[in-house]
Design a protein around this motif. Structure first.
Motif, mmCIF file in Angstrom:
data_model
loop_
_atom_site.group_PDB
_atom_site.id
_atom_site.type_symbol
_atom_site.label_atom_id
_atom_site.label_comp_id
_atom_site.label_asym_id
_atom_site.label_seq_id
_atom_site.Cartn_x
_atom_site.Cartn_y
_atom_site.Cartn_z
ATOM 1 N N ASP A 143 0.839 -1.197 0.000
ATOM 2 C CA ASP A 143 0.000 0.000 0.000
ATOM 3 C C ASP A 143 0.877 1.252 0.000
ATOM 4 O O ASP A 143 2.103 1.158 -0.115
ATOM 5 C CB ASP A 143 -0.981 -0.016 1.180
ATOM 6 C CG ASP A 143 -0.315 0.088 2.528
ATOM 7 O OD1 ASP A 143 0.933 0.254 2.590
ATOM 8 O OD2 ASP A 143 -1.025 0.005 3.551
ATOM 9 N N LYS A 144 0.263 2.429 0.160
ATOM 10 C CA LYS A 144 1.023 3.679 0.053
ATOM 11 C C LYS A 144 2.050 3.878 1.168
ATOM 12 O O LYS A 144 2.993 4.639 1.021
ATOM 13 C CB LYS A 144 0.076 4.879 -0.021
ATOM 14 C CG LYS A 144 -0.780 5.065 1.187
ATOM 15 C CD LYS A 144 -1.740 6.214 0.997
ATOM 16 C CE LYS A 144 -2.664 6.324 2.192
ATOM 17 N NZ LYS A 144 -3.620 7.389 1.998
ATOM 18 N N SER A 145 1.915 3.182 2.293
ATOM 19 C CA SER A 145 2.915 3.279 3.358
ATOM 20 C C SER A 145 3.907 2.106 3.283
ATOM 21 O O SER A 145 4.614 1.851 4.250
ATOM 22 C CB SER A 145 2.248 3.333 4.723
ATOM 23 O OG SER A 145 1.545 2.135 4.967
ATOM 24 N N TYR A 146 3.953 1.402 2.153
ATOM 25 C CA TYR A 146 4.854 0.268 1.900
ATOM 26 C C TYR A 146 4.619 -0.901 2.850
ATOM 27 O O TYR A 146 5.517 -1.689 3.104
ATOM 28 C CB TYR A 146 6.329 0.695 1.921
ATOM 29 C CG TYR A 146 6.630 1.734 0.886
ATOM 30 C CD1 TYR A 146 6.707 1.397 -0.459
ATOM 31 C CD2 TYR A 146 6.814 3.053 1.249
ATOM 32 C CE1 TYR A 146 6.964 2.357 -1.423
ATOM 33 C CE2 TYR A 146 7.076 4.016 0.288
ATOM 34 C CZ TYR A 146 7.156 3.667 -1.042
ATOM 35 O OH TYR A 146 7.394 4.615 -1.984
ATOM 36 N N VAL A 177 -0.838 0.003 -4.050
ATOM 37 C CA VAL A 177 -0.324 1.021 -4.963
ATOM 38 C C VAL A 177 0.830 0.478 -5.819
ATOM 39 O O VAL A 177 1.279 1.153 -6.745
ATOM 40 C CB VAL A 177 0.129 2.294 -4.214
ATOM 41 C CG1 VAL A 177 -1.059 2.959 -3.545
ATOM 42 C CG2 VAL A 177 1.224 1.993 -3.223
#
Length: 187
Positions: A143-146, A177
């Motif tokens: 996701d966007k926070s890895y 993402v």
């Protein structure tokens, strides 16, 4: 001035007669040197400087700096132990990384990814491996926070061609993402 020269010659003859091999011009007789101090402060018994004085000097230096036969033995033992430890570590490394641990020419490249929905992503990958070798790969979605939000292990059967293009659908817990190969290995 001429009065001191005959007494010095007599002193030299006496030294040679007692077997002393060190002559005044062989010594570094500058003020404060041990040789000069020893000449002026010789014991009353008149013992000649020789091997015993040198050994006593070495002994006192060994005592002063903590050197002894025990410390020399301990130092040798420590050196042997360190050498054996290095040899063992090297042998273990050779066995671990030896010729039996081949990668079969395994190589991966991430080609791309497609986010299909909030709960699915497709990862496109190029895998190269020696013909006739099966491979397993771990594919992950982030996701966007890895944070890893999806994970799947894919088994590729043995084939006759070296390069393979694969597309792997990975289910996710939240919207991803990106998607990529985490690692591949030969089972």
């Amino acid at each position: 001035m001429g009065h001191g020269v005959p007494s010095q010659l007599t002193d030299l003859r006496s030294r040679v007669a007692h077997g002393e091999r060190e002559l005044p011009w062989d010594q570094d007789n500058h003020p404060g040197s041990p040789e000069l101090s020893d000449q002026h402060h010789a014991p009353a018994g008149g013992t000649a400087r020789g091997t015993s004085t040198v050994l006593d000097g070495r002994t006192s230096l060994d005592d002063r700096y903590g050197r002894s036969a025990d410390t020399r033995r301990r130092g040798k033992l420590l050196a042997v132990v360190i050498a054996v430890a290095i040899a063992v570590v090297f042998a273990v490394w050779v066995i671990w990384a030896g010729p039996g641990q081949t990668t079969h020419g395994l190589d991966t490249d991430d080609v791309g990814y497609e986010v299909l929905s909030d709960h699915s992503v497709v990862v496109h990958t190029q895998v190269a491996v020696d013909p006739g070798t099966s491979v397993q790969c771990a594919v992950q979605a982030l996701d966007k926070s890895y944070t890893i939000v999806g994970w799947r292990v894919v088994t590729l059967p043995a084939e006759e061609q070296r390069d393979r293009s694969i597309s792997t659908q990975v289910n996710t817990t939240t919207r991803a993402v990106t998607g990529l190969i985490h690692s591949c290995w030969v089972p």
